[in-house]
Design a protein around this motif. Sequence first.
Motif, PDB file in Angstrom:
ATOM      1  N   THR A 196       1.094  -0.976  -0.179  1.00  0.00           N
ATOM      2  CA  THR A 196       0.218   0.128  -0.047  1.00  0.00           C
ATOM      3  C   THR A 196       0.868   1.202   0.318  1.00  0.00           C
ATOM      4  N   GLY A 219      -1.807  -1.034  -3.306  1.00  0.00           N
ATOM      5  CA  GLY A 219      -3.466  -0.434  -2.689  1.00  0.00           C
ATOM      6  C   GLY A 219      -2.615   1.033  -2.631  1.00  0.00           C
ATOM      7  N   HIS A 221      -3.163   4.483   0.209  1.00  0.00           N
ATOM      8  CA  HIS A 221      -3.688   4.865   1.319  1.00  0.00           C
ATOM      9  C   HIS A 221      -2.766   6.636   1.313  1.00  0.00           C
ATOM     10  N   ASN A 240      -6.162  -1.723  -4.354  1.00  0.00           N
ATOM     11  CA  ASN A 240      -6.598  -1.933  -3.217  1.00  0.00           C
ATOM     12  C   ASN A 240      -7.062  -3.307  -2.051  1.00  0.00           C
ATOM     13  N   LYS A 243      -4.751  -4.111   0.855  1.00  0.00           N
ATOM     14  CA  LYS A 243      -4.514  -3.070   1.960  1.00  0.00           C
ATOM     15  C   LYS A 243      -4.917  -3.752   3.373  1.00  0.00           C
ATOM     16  N   ILE A 288      -2.428  -1.178   8.775  1.00  0.00           N
ATOM     17  CA  ILE A 288      -2.816  -1.539   6.782  1.00  0.00           C
ATOM     18  C   ILE A 288      -1.632  -2.581   6.604  1.00  0.00           C
ATOM     19  N   LEU A 291       2.602  -1.089   4.311  1.00  0.00           N
ATOM     20  CA  LEU A 291       2.531   0.284   3.705  1.00  0.00           C
ATOM     21  C   LEU A 291       3.891   0.963   3.263  1.00  0.00           C
ATOM     22  N   SER A 332       3.513  -0.244  10.745  1.00  0.00           N
ATOM     23  CA  SER A 332       2.540  -1.170   9.401  1.00  0.00           C
ATOM     24  C   SER A 332       3.222  -3.171   9.099  1.00  0.00           C
TER      25      SER A 332
END
Length: 411
Positions: A196, A219, A221, A240, A243, A288, A291, A332
Amino acid sequence: MNPDFRGLIREGDLVVCGQATAEPLTLTEALMAQAGELPAFRMMVGPIFSDTFSAARAPNVSFQSYGVIGNARRLARAGRLDVIPSNYSAFCTDFASRRHKADVVLVQLAESGDGRLSASLSNDYVIDAARGARLVIAEINPDAPFTFGTEWPDDIPIHMRVAARRAPVELASPPLDDISRRIAAHAASLIPDGSTLQFGVGRIPDAILSSLSHVRDLGTHSGLINDAVVDLIERGAVTNAKKGIDAGITVTNQVIGTGRLYGFVHENKAVSVRPTSYTHGQGVLARINRLVAINSALQVGLDGSVNSETLNGIAIGAIGGQLDFVRGANASAGGRAVIALPATASDGTSRIVARVETVTTPRADVDAIVTEWGIAELRGCGLAARARRMIAIAAPEHRDALSAQLRDAAS
């Protein structure tokens, strides 16, 4: 018809306007044109991508911002900009808590066919600023996209509406060069399938995104999205799907790009423009999967400390959301915090330095540093190993000098 700000602006007012592509141009241009006839007031701005404030000559207007981004550098060079050194998340929270209290808020809104209003291109601090303001003036822009997540709250009155005479600000992606492509090639190796992404504005983030078409189930974010995200979605790279939260949804705090992007996000339920408390919140980011935070810097020290704010004592950057996302990525599962920058500045000086002059991201939070010369993996490394790895990704012509400075510091 432009509003007449005479009688609306009071002595000492803090005027807050939408930042970046959310700047309400019809309102801000009118305000600056009339500034010399108004009482002394303060103007809070964020990143500036228009020319509105470049010709702000009225000495009775002072400017504040959380950083020096885009054309805000013109104000900073002129000595007109007071920088508040704050993480972006904290800066936004300070409006919600009334630490920063706006008197007048100028906002650009989109209107749906059934009369609903949307803050459109940004869900930052303006809504919280408006909630406590004496006067809220909304520029209704038919060219601004209606986005989900930015619906204007019913409890915040709009005291005056103005029809926009200008389309929203656009920011095209800068052309890529050889150095940004080399940096991107290294950085892309740190981004596996199912990652992500968070990223910022500029040539290097765009180069990294453009190199990811082969990666699957990415993804998004992020504090912002741009046109490059549309490319990745249309090529099937961003789904996505993995995630861990917000499945199938691209989440962002701001939309910064061109009309192509604005058309893509308009009434698109697969895009959610969320408040900073969500996009930058540590509890959210920790949930998440994988990330990968991609941010840049002005300098990185041999110990890994990152400076994204000042050079030679002059503010030319910002803390922004860098530390928010570095710490979020570190928390994450499978996350990576990547700082990517050219090894040399435009004047040929090294951006890998013995010691940075301002610490934006502390060395304890740093994960990986990337230049066109490679990757320095710093997480878990001692200071001696960090210095060796940082020197290895400096430009070759600066490595001997950096090694000598390291020896001198140790003697």
